[in-house]
Structures are given as structure tokens and as C-alpha cells.
Design a protein around this motif. Structure first.
Motif, PDB file in Angstrom:
ATOM      1  N   ASN A 100       0.825  -1.202   0.000  1.00 53.88           N
ATOM      2  CA  ASN A 100       0.000   0.000   0.000  1.00 53.88           C
ATOM      3  C   ASN A 100       0.865   1.260   0.000  1.00 53.88           C
ATOM      4  O   ASN A 100       0.610   2.207  -0.742  1.00 53.88           O
ATOM      5  CB  ASN A 100      -0.917   0.012   1.230  1.00 53.88           C
ATOM      6  CG  ASN A 100      -2.263  -0.627   0.986  1.00 53.88           C
ATOM      7  OD1 ASN A 100      -3.195   0.003   0.496  1.00 53.88           O
ATOM      8  ND2 ASN A 100      -2.374  -1.911   1.323  1.00 53.88           N
ATOM      9  N   LEU A 101       1.895   1.263   0.825  1.00 56.34           N
ATOM     10  CA  LEU A 101       2.763   2.433   0.904  1.00 56.34           C
ATOM     11  C   LEU A 101       3.490   2.688  -0.408  1.00 56.34           C
ATOM     12  O   LEU A 101       3.665   3.833  -0.834  1.00 56.34           O
ATOM     13  CB  LEU A 101       3.772   2.260   2.041  1.00 56.34           C
ATOM     14  CG  LEU A 101       3.203   2.350   3.453  1.00 56.34           C
ATOM     15  CD1 LEU A 101       4.253   1.950   4.478  1.00 56.34           C
ATOM     16  CD2 LEU A 101       2.678   3.745   3.752  1.00 56.34           C
ATOM     17  N   ARG A 102       3.902   1.624  -1.072  1.00 55.92           N
ATOM     18  CA  ARG A 102       4.660   1.789  -2.319  1.00 55.92           C
ATOM     19  C   ARG A 102       3.805   2.385  -3.440  1.00 55.92           C
ATOM     20  O   ARG A 102       4.348   2.951  -4.393  1.00 55.92           O
ATOM     21  CB  ARG A 102       5.282   0.465  -2.742  1.00 55.92           C
ATOM     22  CG  ARG A 102       6.452   0.064  -1.858  1.00 55.92           C
ATOM     23  CD  ARG A 102       7.286  -1.042  -2.471  1.00 55.92           C
ATOM     24  NE  ARG A 102       8.402  -1.391  -1.611  1.00 55.92           N
ATOM     25  CZ  ARG A 102       9.562  -0.735  -1.571  1.00 55.92           C
ATOM     26  NH1 ARG A 102       9.743   0.335  -2.344  1.00 55.92           N
ATOM     27  NH2 ARG A 102      10.531  -1.122  -0.772  1.00 55.92           N
ATOM     28  N   GLY A 104       1.967   4.997  -3.037  1.00 49.86           N
ATOM     29  CA  GLY A 104       2.255   6.414  -2.892  1.00 49.86           C
ATOM     30  C   GLY A 104       3.639   6.754  -3.388  1.00 49.86           C
ATOM     31  O   GLY A 104       3.863   7.796  -4.012  1.00 49.86           O
ATOM     32  N   GLU A 105       4.590   5.870  -3.157  1.00 50.93           N
ATOM     33  CA  GLU A 105       5.966   6.088  -3.601  1.00 50.93           C
ATOM     34  C   GLU A 105       6.037   6.140  -5.127  1.00 50.93           C
ATOM     35  O   GLU A 105       6.785   6.938  -5.703  1.00 50.93           O
ATOM     36  CB  GLU A 105       6.850   4.959  -3.069  1.00 50.93           C
ATOM     37  CG  GLU A 105       8.330   5.226  -3.127  1.00 50.93           C
ATOM     38  CD  GLU A 105       9.101   4.122  -2.438  1.00 50.93           C
ATOM     39  OE1 GLU A 105      10.008   4.439  -1.669  1.00 50.93           O
ATOM     40  OE2 GLU A 105       8.793   2.940  -2.677  1.00 50.93           O
ATOM     41  N   ARG A 153       1.036   6.764   3.108  1.00 51.50           N
ATOM     42  CA  ARG A 153       1.007   6.595   1.648  1.00 51.50           C
ATOM     43  C   ARG A 153       0.943   7.949   0.952  1.00 51.50           C
ATOM     44  O   ARG A 153       1.623   8.178  -0.052  1.00 51.50           O
ATOM     45  CB  ARG A 153      -0.195   5.731   1.260  1.00 51.50           C
ATOM     46  CG  ARG A 153      -0.257   5.383  -0.224  1.00 51.50           C
ATOM     47  CD  ARG A 153      -1.395   4.423  -0.500  1.00 51.50           C
ATOM     48  NE  ARG A 153      -2.695   5.027  -0.205  1.00 51.50           N
ATOM     49  CZ  ARG A 153      -3.829   4.337  -0.089  1.00 51.50           C
ATOM     50  NH1 ARG A 153      -3.831   3.025  -0.220  1.00 51.50           N
ATOM     51  NH2 ARG A 153      -4.961   4.952   0.168  1.00 51.50           N
TER      52      ARG A 153
END
Length: 241
Positions: A100-102, A104-105, A153
Motif C-alpha cells: 500500500n505504501l509503495r 504512494g511512492e 502513503r
């Protein structure tokens, strides 16, 4: 450090025959939290959706650092530096915390930045609970952890403006205090421009610098957060405390 001021000028938005926003104007300055307050149906969520391009305004302007965003597609607005954290903690539950965080990355890498301020390890340092659960599916997280995940994110997209819609919704008071403290610390440290929509007016004003009160799609008051919190008549009429 983010240095972009967000300015909304005479923004109007309609759902059919219903006017949800009626010539709303406000400024959200870098390094400050600007709270948007009011009862259900006041137009708060519509305002954020109009700024981020999810709702098309029928009239008015949305300026980010002097650049016109009104009428642009939502993805272009996101790439311009506006990160929208909607109500409801919209995580992709089938993915892990780190996956999930990636997302946003990935958006952050499409923007031309002189330096990357936020990285995964920085988000895990800010939100240790996410680091401990980085390999778990997001559906295993508590409500507070999901809120941390969507904020993390959004930060990984390297925003200049962060739009937060009801981050306290459904959370225990202890968790609300933790989330709001982290938001305040983030703004003070990095100079982000934050537009915070909240029905929990007391908590929002405790961390905000300035505030705008909406009623039936119109701005009925705007002042420093301290002045709004001290106005008993305003609080009783519009803010519920």
C-alpha cells in the motif's frame, strides 16, 4: 520543504439542482493547518473533492502556488502536489502494508523533486506500528493503523498540500490524540500546507492555525483557531461544543 499556498476563490459546486459549495473562498498557507469545520452537509467533503479534482466545480478557481488547478483531471492535480486522504481510510485490504505504501511512492517518483523527503523507512519511523506490520495484509490493521497507513502513503507521494477528510472518524479518543499530534508535528517539521476537514471541531482547533466554518455551502466565519474556539456563540451555533 513545501512552500505552496493553496487558494480557493469563489468556488461553486453543484450536484444537480443542489448547490453544495456557494462561492467559497479560503487560503491555506505553508507550514499551517487550516481547519474546515461545520455540521454534516455543510459542504466540507465536497470542498476537498473539488480541490483534488474528484468533483468538477461549476465556477471559481483553485490555485496552488499561483497555478490554476480548477478543471484539471484528478491525476494531474495529484502530480502537481495535492495529496487527498479521503474519509473512510481507503486502503487496499488485499495488499500488504508495504505494498500500500509503495503505491504512494510510485506517484512520488513521477514528480520532479530536487530531493526525496519521505522514504519507507521514514514512514516506519513516524508510524512504528506500520513497520511492525509491514508484511501483513492491510485488512489486519486497526482503524487507527489504517489511518496511519493512508497518511503515510500520501506522504510518500511527496505532496505540497495534504487534504485530510475526517481523520478522527470512528477512532478512540486516545488514537485521535495520537493522530492529531503527529499531523501537527509533521507540519511544524516540514512546512506542509494542510487543509483539515473535521466534524470534531474541538480537536481540530486544538492543532490548527486558522479555521473556516461552513454552513450550507457558504463560509460563515473564518479566523485564527484560537479566536474561533473562544467564540461561544459560534461554537454553539455551528460547531457543537
Amino acid at each position: 520543504m513545501a512552500e505552496a499556498e493553496l487558494e480557493v476563490r469563489a468556488l461553486t459546486a453543484r450536484y444537480g439542482a443542489v448547490t453544495a459549495l456557494d462561492t467559497v473562498s479560503l487560503r491555506a498557507r505553508p507550514g499551517e493547518i487550516t481547519a474546515v469545520l461545520g455540521a454534516n452537509g455543510a459542504g466540507k467533503t465536497t470542498l476537498l473533492r473539488a480541490v483534488s479534482g474528484l468533483v468538477r466545480g461549476s465556477d471559481g478557481s483553485v490555485l496552488l502556488g499561483g497555478r490554476e488547478l480548477a478543471g484539471a483531471p484528478a491525476e494531474r492535480i495529484a502530480r502537481a502536489g495535492v495529496a487527498h486522504v479521503p474519509e473512510g481510510r481507503g486502503v487496499i485490504t488485499e495488499l500488504t502494508v508495504e505494498e500500500n505504501l509503495r503505491l504512494g511512492e510510485l506517484l512520488g517518483t513521477t514528480r520532479r523533486k530536487r530531493r526525496r523527503v519521505h522514504r519507507l523507512d521514514g514512514v516506519y519511523e513516524m508510524f512504528p506500528a506500520l513497520g511492525q506490520r509491514r508484511r501483513r495484509e492491510a485488512n489486519s490493521l486497526s482503524g487507527g493503523e489504517r489511518q496511519m497507513l493512508v497518511i503515510g502513503r500520501a506522504l510518500l507521494s511527496e505532496p505540497e498540500v495534504l487534504l485530510l477528510d475526517e481523520p478522527s472518524l470512528g477512532l478512540a479518543p486516545r488514537v485521535v490524540a495520537q493522530i492529531f499530534t503527529l499531523i501537527r508535528e509533521l507540519v511544524d517539521r516540514e512546512g506542509l500546507t494542510v487543509l483539515l476537514v473535521e466534524q470534531n471541531a474541538r480537536s481540530a482547533l486544538s492543532i490548527a492555525d486558522t479555521g473556516f466554518v461552513l454552513n450550507l455551502g457558504r463560509v460563515v466565519a473564518n479566523d485564527s483557531a484560537a479566536a474561533l474556539a473562544a467564540d461561544a456563540e459560534l461554537r454553539h451555533s455551528y460547531l457543537g461544543f
